[in-house]
Design a protein around this motif. Structure first.
Motif, PDB file in Angstrom:
ATOM      1  N   LEU A   8       0.413  -1.524  -0.171  1.00 30.97           N
ATOM      2  CA  LEU A   8      -0.089  -0.179   0.218  1.00 30.97           C
ATOM      3  C   LEU A   8       0.824   1.201  -0.004  1.00 30.97           C
ATOM      4  N   ILE A   9       1.866   1.188   0.903  1.00 29.06           N
ATOM      5  CA  ILE A   9       2.902   2.665   0.976  1.00 29.06           C
ATOM      6  C   ILE A   9       3.383   2.230  -0.662  1.00 29.06           C
ATOM      7  N   ALA A  10       4.030   1.244  -1.303  1.00 31.06           N
ATOM      8  CA  ALA A  10       4.901   2.058  -2.789  1.00 31.06           C
ATOM      9  C   ALA A  10       3.607   1.986  -3.394  1.00 31.06           C
ATOM     10  N   PHE A  11       2.730   1.382  -3.260  1.00 32.60           N
ATOM     11  CA  PHE A  11       1.952   2.510  -4.055  1.00 32.60           C
ATOM     12  C   PHE A  11       0.884   3.612  -3.952  1.00 32.60           C
ATOM     13  N   LEU A  16       1.215   8.831  -6.254  1.00 28.02           N
ATOM     14  CA  LEU A  16       1.471  10.259  -6.798  1.00 28.02           C
ATOM     15  C   LEU A  16       2.588  10.769  -7.104  1.00 28.02           C
ATOM     16  N   LEU A  17       3.756  10.365  -7.288  1.00 30.73           N
ATOM     17  CA  LEU A  17       4.685  10.340  -8.471  1.00 30.73           C
ATOM     18  C   LEU A  17       4.081  10.525  -9.945  1.00 30.73           C
ATOM     19  N   SER A  18       3.869   9.139 -10.475  1.00 31.00           N
ATOM     20  CA  SER A  18       3.269   9.649 -12.094  1.00 31.00           C
ATOM     21  C   SER A  18       2.303  10.384 -11.741  1.00 31.00           C
ATOM     22  N   LEU A  19       1.131  10.603 -10.776  1.00 29.59           N
ATOM     23  CA  LEU A  19       0.253  11.787 -11.376  1.00 29.59           C
ATOM     24  C   LEU A  19       1.007  12.744 -12.017  1.00 29.59           C
ATOM     25  N   VAL A  51      -2.646   4.049 -12.072  1.00 27.10           N
ATOM     26  CA  VAL A  51      -2.841   3.445 -11.335  1.00 27.10           C
ATOM     27  C   VAL A  51      -2.522   2.628 -11.786  1.00 27.10           C
ATOM     28  N   ALA A  52      -1.995   1.669 -13.071  1.00 27.86           N
ATOM     29  CA  ALA A  52      -1.476   1.060 -13.591  1.00 27.86           C
ATOM     30  C   ALA A  52      -0.201   0.405 -13.374  1.00 27.86           C
ATOM     31  N   LEU A  53       0.560   2.349 -13.071  1.00 34.44           N
ATOM     32  CA  LEU A  53       2.049   1.795 -13.268  1.00 34.44           C
ATOM     33  C   LEU A  53       2.514   2.080 -11.503  1.00 34.44           C
ATOM     34  N   ALA A  54       1.089   2.576 -10.717  1.00 37.24           N
ATOM     35  CA  ALA A  54       1.237   1.978  -9.137  1.00 37.24           C
ATOM     36  C   ALA A  54       0.899   0.294  -9.119  1.00 37.24           C
ATOM     37  N   VAL A  55       0.241  -0.001  -9.450  1.00 31.90           N
ATOM     38  CA  VAL A  55       0.089  -1.994  -9.425  1.00 31.90           C
ATOM     39  C   VAL A  55       1.505  -2.124  -9.571  1.00 31.90           C
ATOM     40  N   LEU A  56       1.757  -2.478 -11.285  1.00 30.72           N
ATOM     41  CA  LEU A  56       3.165  -2.621 -11.321  1.00 30.72           C
ATOM     42  C   LEU A  56       4.646  -2.490 -10.409  1.00 30.72           C
ATOM     43  N   ALA A  57       4.472  -1.161 -10.035  1.00 34.95           N
ATOM     44  CA  ALA A  57       5.551  -0.923  -9.052  1.00 34.95           C
ATOM     45  C   ALA A  57       5.920  -1.115  -7.624  1.00 34.95           C
TER      46      ALA A  57
END
Length: 95
Positions: A8-11, A16-19, A51-57
């Motif tokens: 959750l923290i990494a997500f 936030l960084l990708s937005l 969101v897709a990038l956050a889930v993958l990362a």
């Protein structure tokens, strides 16, 4: 439970960084790479891609070995699929 909290923290951090980076290079990269059929409202694209990038990362941070194995298997399947498709197209008579 700890793995879930770390995920959750990494997500949240990656989201936030990708937005934040959407107005810069990330948005331009997504616009160049997405086909025109998949491009919609830029504000919706921003959220979907982020969101897709956050889930993958986040998944890559929590379970890197599983992600690497998945990427390797996907690469092998795509490689075999392209080889079989090229072979089949050479064998097919188009006239």
């Amino acid at each position: 439970m700890t793995v879930f909290i770390v995920w959750l923290i990494a997500f949240a951090v990656v989201l936030l960084l990708s937005l934040k980076a959407w107005e810069g290079s990330l948005g331009r990269f997504a616009q160049r790479r997405l086909p025109t059929q998949l491009q919609g409202d830029p504000s919706q694209d921003r959220w979907v891609v982020s969101v897709a990038l956050a889930v993958l990362a986040a998944t890559f941070i929590v379970k890197p070995v599983s992600m690497l194995m998945t990427l390797i298997l996907l690469a092998i399947v795509i490689w075999v699929g392209t080889r079989l498709t090229c072979w089949a197209m050479r064998k097919v008579k188009l006239h």
